[in-house]
Design a protein around this motif. Structure first.
Motif, PDB file in Angstrom:
ATOM      1  N   VAL A 237       0.835  -1.204   0.000  1.00  0.00           N
ATOM      2  CA  VAL A 237       0.000   0.000   0.000  1.00  0.00           C
ATOM      3  C   VAL A 237       0.870   1.253   0.000  1.00  0.00           C
ATOM      4  O   VAL A 237       0.606   2.214  -0.724  1.00  0.00           O
ATOM      5  CB  VAL A 237      -0.949  -0.004   1.218  1.00  0.00           C
ATOM      6  CG1 VAL A 237      -1.689   1.333   1.319  1.00  0.00           C
ATOM      7  CG2 VAL A 237      -1.946  -1.146   1.108  1.00  0.00           C
ATOM      8  N   MET A 238       1.949   1.231   0.797  1.00  0.00           N
ATOM      9  CA  MET A 238       2.821   2.406   0.862  1.00  0.00           C
ATOM     10  C   MET A 238       3.469   2.673  -0.498  1.00  0.00           C
ATOM     11  O   MET A 238       3.547   3.820  -0.954  1.00  0.00           O
ATOM     12  CB  MET A 238       3.878   2.208   1.940  1.00  0.00           C
ATOM     13  CG  MET A 238       4.722   3.440   2.188  1.00  0.00           C
ATOM     14  SD  MET A 238       5.805   3.239   3.612  1.00  0.00           S
ATOM     15  CE  MET A 238       4.594   3.097   4.929  1.00  0.00           C
ATOM     16  N   ARG A 239       3.935   1.615  -1.132  1.00  0.00           N
ATOM     17  CA  ARG A 239       4.570   1.787  -2.447  1.00  0.00           C
ATOM     18  C   ARG A 239       3.571   2.335  -3.457  1.00  0.00           C
ATOM     19  O   ARG A 239       3.897   3.239  -4.250  1.00  0.00           O
ATOM     20  CB  ARG A 239       5.125   0.448  -2.923  1.00  0.00           C
ATOM     21  CG  ARG A 239       5.799   0.499  -4.278  1.00  0.00           C
ATOM     22  CD  ARG A 239       7.113   1.241  -4.203  1.00  0.00           C
ATOM     23  NE  ARG A 239       7.666   1.482  -5.530  1.00  0.00           N
ATOM     24  CZ  ARG A 239       8.864   1.966  -5.757  1.00  0.00           C
ATOM     25  NH1 ARG A 239       9.662   2.268  -4.759  1.00  0.00           N
ATOM     26  NH2 ARG A 239       9.294   2.166  -6.981  1.00  0.00           N
ATOM     27  N   LEU A 240       2.354   1.815  -3.462  1.00  0.00           N
ATOM     28  CA  LEU A 240       1.326   2.281  -4.396  1.00  0.00           C
ATOM     29  C   LEU A 240       0.938   3.731  -4.108  1.00  0.00           C
ATOM     30  O   LEU A 240       0.669   4.511  -5.034  1.00  0.00           O
ATOM     31  CB  LEU A 240       0.097   1.366  -4.312  1.00  0.00           C
ATOM     32  CG  LEU A 240       0.282  -0.031  -4.903  1.00  0.00           C
ATOM     33  CD1 LEU A 240      -0.863  -0.944  -4.503  1.00  0.00           C
ATOM     34  CD2 LEU A 240       0.387   0.050  -6.429  1.00  0.00           C
ATOM     35  N   LYS A 241       0.909   4.108  -2.830  1.00  0.00           N
ATOM     36  CA  LYS A 241       0.615   5.501  -2.489  1.00  0.00           C
ATOM     37  C   LYS A 241       1.684   6.434  -3.046  1.00  0.00           C
ATOM     38  O   LYS A 241       1.373   7.517  -3.562  1.00  0.00           O
ATOM     39  CB  LYS A 241       0.529   5.659  -0.963  1.00  0.00           C
ATOM     40  CG  LYS A 241      -0.792   5.223  -0.351  1.00  0.00           C
ATOM     41  CD  LYS A 241      -0.787   5.540   1.135  1.00  0.00           C
ATOM     42  CE  LYS A 241      -2.149   5.335   1.753  1.00  0.00           C
ATOM     43  NZ  LYS A 241      -2.153   5.685   3.193  1.00  0.00           N
ATOM     44  N   ILE A 242       2.944   6.028  -2.931  1.00  0.00           N
ATOM     45  CA  ILE A 242       4.033   6.847  -3.474  1.00  0.00           C
ATOM     46  C   ILE A 242       3.898   6.992  -4.980  1.00  0.00           C
ATOM     47  O   ILE A 242       4.063   8.079  -5.539  1.00  0.00           O
ATOM     48  CB  ILE A 242       5.394   6.225  -3.096  1.00  0.00           C
ATOM     49  CG1 ILE A 242       5.626   6.335  -1.590  1.00  0.00           C
ATOM     50  CG2 ILE A 242       6.535   6.892  -3.851  1.00  0.00           C
ATOM     51  CD1 ILE A 242       6.836   5.576  -1.097  1.00  0.00           C
ATOM     52  N   MET A 243       3.574   5.881  -5.666  1.00  0.00           N
ATOM     53  CA  MET A 243       3.406   5.921  -7.119  1.00  0.00           C
ATOM     54  C   MET A 243       2.252   6.827  -7.521  1.00  0.00           C
ATOM     55  O   MET A 243       2.273   7.446  -8.589  1.00  0.00           O
ATOM     56  CB  MET A 243       3.188   4.502  -7.647  1.00  0.00           C
ATOM     57  CG  MET A 243       4.386   3.581  -7.474  1.00  0.00           C
ATOM     58  SD  MET A 243       4.016   1.849  -7.822  1.00  0.00           S
ATOM     59  CE  MET A 243       3.690   1.920  -9.587  1.00  0.00           C
TER      60      MET A 243
END
Length: 326
Positions: A237-243
């Motif tokens: 989720v954190m990675r997708l939020k950054i993207m």
């Protein structure tokens, strides 16, 4: 008829179709010229030119060679047996392992006259092969379903879970890591590759109690894959939020974002929504494939009478079209 029988018979598809009354000499010459131009096999060429219906062609082929014509749409596959043949080989030669027959195997082929492919099957499977004829479109759909990336996703998730077990691990650093070899990056890459391969329209990431559910909507139906590595959900989720350019510190409110990725020569526009749930944050992503553009009405699969009626309705100055399920 086995491989050696096919080899001895020296059957040529063009001659077979003429003998069966499905082609004339002029059409065959036209098809051969088109085949030379495109590089496609003769069977596909005569079907694309509209000279022969695919089912009639395959039926004639199965009767001439005395082999089965198998409809794959409702065939019950043994996934482990199918995967005894490497995916790259199956796609290259348009073949799929169907079942066991005595000490050998029955292999579905879009072109059972391809002797080189039959020799390769013998070499790789190390057993005798009995060919059967299948429709190419159904075969490719079956390959997409049976050679999925779920096992690879499980392996990467296990690797990521191992990294997350360290209490001193900086989860924010993991989410922001731009290293393409980082487990979270490889897991997302595999997830998107699997979704594109399956032509999924949506991806759902849902953390549960001790598990992580990943669902893909394929042809309107949710297909679920459950991972035991529940701790990887926060990193995903954190990675997708950054993207998506979202606030990674905000976990109590829903957020919406979007980003673009390129997967297997497909340009995908991803619309993403997050929602706080009991065991973390859930994510829903809508995948819009920009590569193929808008599908035409003719490619929609409507029967001809329905398509004609639909076109008439579109000419009206007002009205409403309802698309509903059964």
């Amino acid at each position: 008829m086995d491989k050696e029988d096919i080899r001895r018979s020296k059957v040529r598809l063009g001659d077979l179709l003429i003998d069966a009354g499905l082609l004339n000499d002029i059409q065959l010459q036209r098809a051969l010229q088109e085949q030379k131009r495109t590089g496609f096999k003769l069977g596909r060429t005569v079907v694309d030119l509209g000279f022969v219906d695919e089912v009639r062609l395959l039926t004639a082929l199965s009767e001439q060679l005395n082999i089965s014509f198998i409809e794959l749409k409702h065939f019950k596959f043994d996934k482990a047996l199918v995967q005894t043949l490497p995916e790259a080989v199956a796609r290259r030669f348009r073949v799929i392992v169907l079942s066991r027959l005595g000490e050998g195997l029955v292999v579905g082929m879009s072109d059972p006259l391809d002797l080189f492919a039959l020799d390769e099957m013998d070499r790789l499977l190390k057993t005798s092969v009995q060919p059967a004829v299948v429709r190419e479109a159904e075969l490719l759909t079956a390959l997409d379903m049976l050679y999925r990336r779920t096992s690879e996703m499980d392996l990467i998730a296990g690797e990521l879970e191992g990294e997350l077990k360290d209490n001193d691990f900086d989860l924010s650093a993991l989410g922001a890591d731009s290293n393409s070899e980082a487990p979270v990056v490889r897991l997302l890459k595999t997830l998107f590759e699997d979704a594109v391969q399956m032509r999924a329209s949506d991806i759902h990431i849902e953390p549960g109690e001790g598990i992580l559910r990943i669902r893909q909507r394929i042809d309107g139906v949710l297909s679920e894959h459950i991972m035991k590595e529940a701790r990887v959900a926060s990193a995903l989720v954190m990675r997708l939020k950054i993207m998506s350019g979202l606030d990674i510190s905000e976990k109590r409110l829903p957020q919406d974002g979007r980003f673009n990725i390129r997967v297997k020569n497909h340009t995908i526009d991803v619309r993403m929504s997050t929602m706080p749930v009991q065991f973390g944050e859930s994510v829903v992503m809508r995948l819009l494939d920009q590569t193929h553009g808008i599908t035409s009405l003719d490619a929609g699969g409507m029967p001809a009478p329905m398509l004609a009626r639909f076109r008439q309705l579109l000419q009206r100055p007002f009205g409403l079209v309802l698309v509903t399920g059964p």
